[in-house]
Write an enzyme that holds these catalytic residues in place. Structure first.
Site, short mmCIF file in Angstrom:
data_model
loop_
_atom_site.label_atom_id
_atom_site.label_comp_id
_atom_site.label_asym_id
_atom_site.label_seq_id
_atom_site.Cartn_x
_atom_site.Cartn_y
_atom_site.Cartn_z
N CYS A 1 0.71 -1.28 0.01
CA CYS A 1 -0.28 0.10 -0.04
C CYS A 1 0.96 1.20 -0.07
O CYS A 1 1.76 1.33 0.73
CB CYS A 1 -0.83 0.05 1.19
SG CYS A 1 -2.04 1.55 1.34
N GLY A 2 0.76 2.04 -1.02
CA GLY A 2 1.48 3.27 -1.10
C GLY A 2 1.06 4.50 -0.46
O GLY A 2 1.67 5.41 -0.25
#
Length: 299
Positions: free
Chosen positions: A116-117
């Site tokens: 997850c960025g």
């Protein structure tokens, strides 16, 4: 410094009852703390390697830096870790004079996982960022065949994946004398990290926008990957898997050509189809199948 890959022992069990032990190569995964002007900004899980490009590419996506000249200095934290070795898991980025420090509201309050960025972003408002480049002004057109070739061209260069089977890849293809040429490829356990490493390289080596470029990724096309492409001025994002609905919405708003399910013989263009030159059609040699309606997409 941790290696890009590491060896572990594994027990292999087969359906016929056979049990064996062997060595296996795994993709490295380590935390990386990004500091800006000495203050902690974010911690992300990544595959070690190209850490400076990762840090700068990440900061570009956060709107902290817009060009390589915004960075006065970048290095690993000086000092010795608990194990007596230099700590290569902390990168210090010192901004150039006149570059405003990041808004405290952008600071990540929890670590960012490799999947997850945008996890830990402080507010919904800080998730979406506006691009400074007009993608609509980039009228580059691409033959369908050249776009269909990109996933395989990316795949054959994935050295870490060949050894581990456990990393994502992002490749930046730019126009050259012989069509699209691979300018930079990066691999990482996190798809957003792989893209950040490519963007950081491009910021350092070429500058923005990346006109005529195509960003090919090995997985799906998420909202965050579309946003990173838009911010870098890349007119085309191509993925081997599906996009999300929000990714399509953002691509359409931004003038980006978004391609999904690019798998060798066909691809889906979700928006910006005017940049893709279709193959020359040939007369059908078999009749259409009978049925009550159109066949459902296989994708």
């Amino acid at each position: 410094m941790s290696r890009v890959t590491q060896r572990r022992r594994v027990a292999r069990l087969s359906a016929d009852g056979a049990v064996s032990e062997r060595g296996d190569t795994l993709a490295g995964e380590e935390p990386l703390e990004v500091r800006v002007n000495g203050s902690s900004f974010s911690v992300t899980m990544r595959t070690p390697g190209h850490d400076f490009d990762l840090a700068v590419g990440f900061l570009h996506g956060e709107g902290v830096v817009t060009s390589w000249s915004d960075v006065a200095q970048i290095d690993y934290r000086s000092g010795i870790g608990a194990d007596g070795q230099r700590d290569y898991n902390v990168v210090d980025v010192t901004l150039a004079d006149g570059v405003a420090p990041p808004d405290p509201g952008l600071e990540r309050h929890v670590y960012t996982s490799s999947s997850c960025g945008i996890c830990g972003t402080a507010s919904i408002e800080s998730v979406r960022r506006s691009g400074a480049h007009d993608l609509g002004a980039d009228e580059t057109a691409y033959p369908l065949a050249s776009l269909l070739d990109l996933p395989e061209r990316l795949r054959v260069e994935q050295a870490v994946f060949d050894r581990t089977g456990g990393v994502h890849a992002a490749g930046l293809f730019l126009p050259g004398e012989d069509g699209l040429e691979l300018a930079c490829l990066r691999e990482d356990v996190g798809r957003h990290n792989a893209v950040d490493k490519v963007v950081g390289w491009a910021l350092r080596e070429r500058g923005m926008p990346l006109r005529g470029g195509v960003l090919q990724v090995s997985g799906r096309a998420s909202f965050e990957l579309v946003q990173k492409a838009v911010l870098a001025g890349i007119p085309v994002l191509s993925a081997v898997s599906a996009p999300s609905s929000l990714a399509v919405d953002l691509a359409q708003e931004s003038g980006l050509t978004l391609i999904g399910f690019n798998r060798g013989s066909s691809l889906n263009v979700y928006c910006g189809h005017e940049r893709v030159e279709p193959a020359t059609s040939t007369p059908a040699t078999t009749p259409e199948p009978a049925g009550d309606g159109p066949e459902q997409p296989r994708d």
